[in-house]
Write an enzyme that holds these catalytic residues in place. Structure first.
Site, PDB file in Angstrom:
ATOM      1  N   ASP A  12       1.172  -0.989   0.369  1.00  0.00           N
ATOM      2  CA  ASP A  12       0.251   0.058   0.312  1.00  0.00           C
ATOM      3  C   ASP A  12       1.092   1.128   0.182  1.00  0.00           C
ATOM      4  O   ASP A  12       0.543   2.208   0.954  1.00  0.00           O
ATOM      5  CB  ASP A  12      -0.938  -0.479   1.215  1.00  0.00           C
ATOM      6  CG  ASP A  12      -1.971  -1.149   1.029  1.00  0.00           C
ATOM      7  OD1 ASP A  12      -2.603  -1.481   0.446  1.00  0.00           O
ATOM      8  OD2 ASP A  12      -2.385  -1.749   2.054  1.00  0.00           O
ATOM      9  N   ILE A  13       2.138   1.215  -0.942  1.00  0.00           N
ATOM     10  CA  ILE A  13       2.690   2.302  -0.604  1.00  0.00           C
ATOM     11  C   ILE A  13       2.646   3.817  -2.385  1.00  0.00           C
ATOM     12  O   ILE A  13       3.439   5.069  -2.148  1.00  0.00           O
ATOM     13  CB  ILE A  13       4.031   1.777  -1.110  1.00  0.00           C
ATOM     14  CG1 ILE A  13       4.671   2.990   0.129  1.00  0.00           C
ATOM     15  CG2 ILE A  13       4.349   1.648  -2.394  1.00  0.00           C
ATOM     16  CD1 ILE A  13       6.778   1.882   0.576  1.00  0.00           C
ATOM     17  N   LYS A  32       1.152  -7.902 -14.156  1.00  0.00           N
ATOM     18  CA  LYS A  32       1.443  -8.120 -12.515  1.00  0.00           C
ATOM     19  C   LYS A  32       1.220  -9.943 -12.607  1.00  0.00           C
ATOM     20  O   LYS A  32       0.276 -10.504 -12.383  1.00  0.00           O
ATOM     21  CB  LYS A  32       0.430  -7.356 -11.648  1.00  0.00           C
ATOM     22  CG  LYS A  32       0.446  -8.084 -10.019  1.00  0.00           C
ATOM     23  CD  LYS A  32       0.263  -6.908  -9.226  1.00  0.00           C
ATOM     24  CE  LYS A  32       0.208  -7.511  -7.608  1.00  0.00           C
ATOM     25  NZ  LYS A  32       0.083  -5.799  -7.121  1.00  0.00           N
TER      26      LYS A  32
END
Length: 204
Positions: A12-13, A32
């Site tokens: 969650d950066i 991904k």
């Protein structure tokens, strides 16, 4: 084919937003390999909305797991076995942006960490880092871990509010290029991200 791996010092950066901006700026393909958690959507759908690129630039995941957890746990809960044979980099025309799951030491399986996958690919990594308290330690540990496995580092990209000292000292001590800082965007949409990326980020 030029490949860039986007990872973060933590979960969650903001690395998915950064990956979307990079994919759009390079007009690259996005992949991904392992998505864990798809409610209400996965990162592939978010990048599709934010990159401003046609759907053909967004590649399907090798593993799309429903449980929002570390990939090794999500796979166990979903009854899926993750194997390295399905995680080869896809062959595409032009640049490819690959987004990892979580941070470097996140387990992909019982025997494979995300950083092991990066070492297998040998493609340059862009490390996304917060600007706030704690980022010096997390960033320098991540840089050291990448170097210990001889993984090339294309640079570090900061995400968040400005913090001049953290943005100065981490590239200096880590001996990595700074690619700039992507600010928090509100509203966050394809147009705002494109403009902010062009104004704030130096392409590797």
């Amino acid at each position: 084919m030029s490949v860039f791996i986007v990872t973060g010092t933590d979960t969650d950066i903001g690395k998915t937003v950064f990956a979307a901006g990079l994919t759009g700026a390079l007009r690259a393909r996005y992949w991904k390999p392992v998505q864990a958690g798809v409610d209400p959507e996965g990162d592939k759908e978010r990048v599709a909305a934010l990159s401003g690129l046609p759907a053909s630039h967004i590649l399907p995941e090798a593993y799309r797991l429903t449980t929002p957890a570390s990939p090794h746990l999500a796979a166990r809960i979903d009854g899926v076995e993750i194997g390295l044979d399905r995680l080869a980099l896809p062959k595409v025309d032009g640049p490819l942006v690959v987004e990892g799951a979580g941070g470097l030491m996140v387990p992909v399986s019982e025997t494979l960490l995300m950083i092991d996958l990066f070492a297998h690919w040998r493609a340059p990594v862009i490390l996304c880092a917060r600007t706030g308290l704690g980022t010096i330690n997390h960033s320098l540990l991540s840089i050291e871990a990448l170097r210990a496995r001889d993984i090339p580092i294309a640079g570090i990209a900061f995400i968040g509010d400005p913090h001049a000292e953290n943005e100065r000292i981490i590239p200096l001590l880590g001996k990595v290029p700074s690619l700039g800082r992507l600010p928090y965007l509100d509203p966050l949409d394809a147009g705002a991200l494109k403009a902010a990326f062009k104004a704030s980020i130096r392409l590797p």
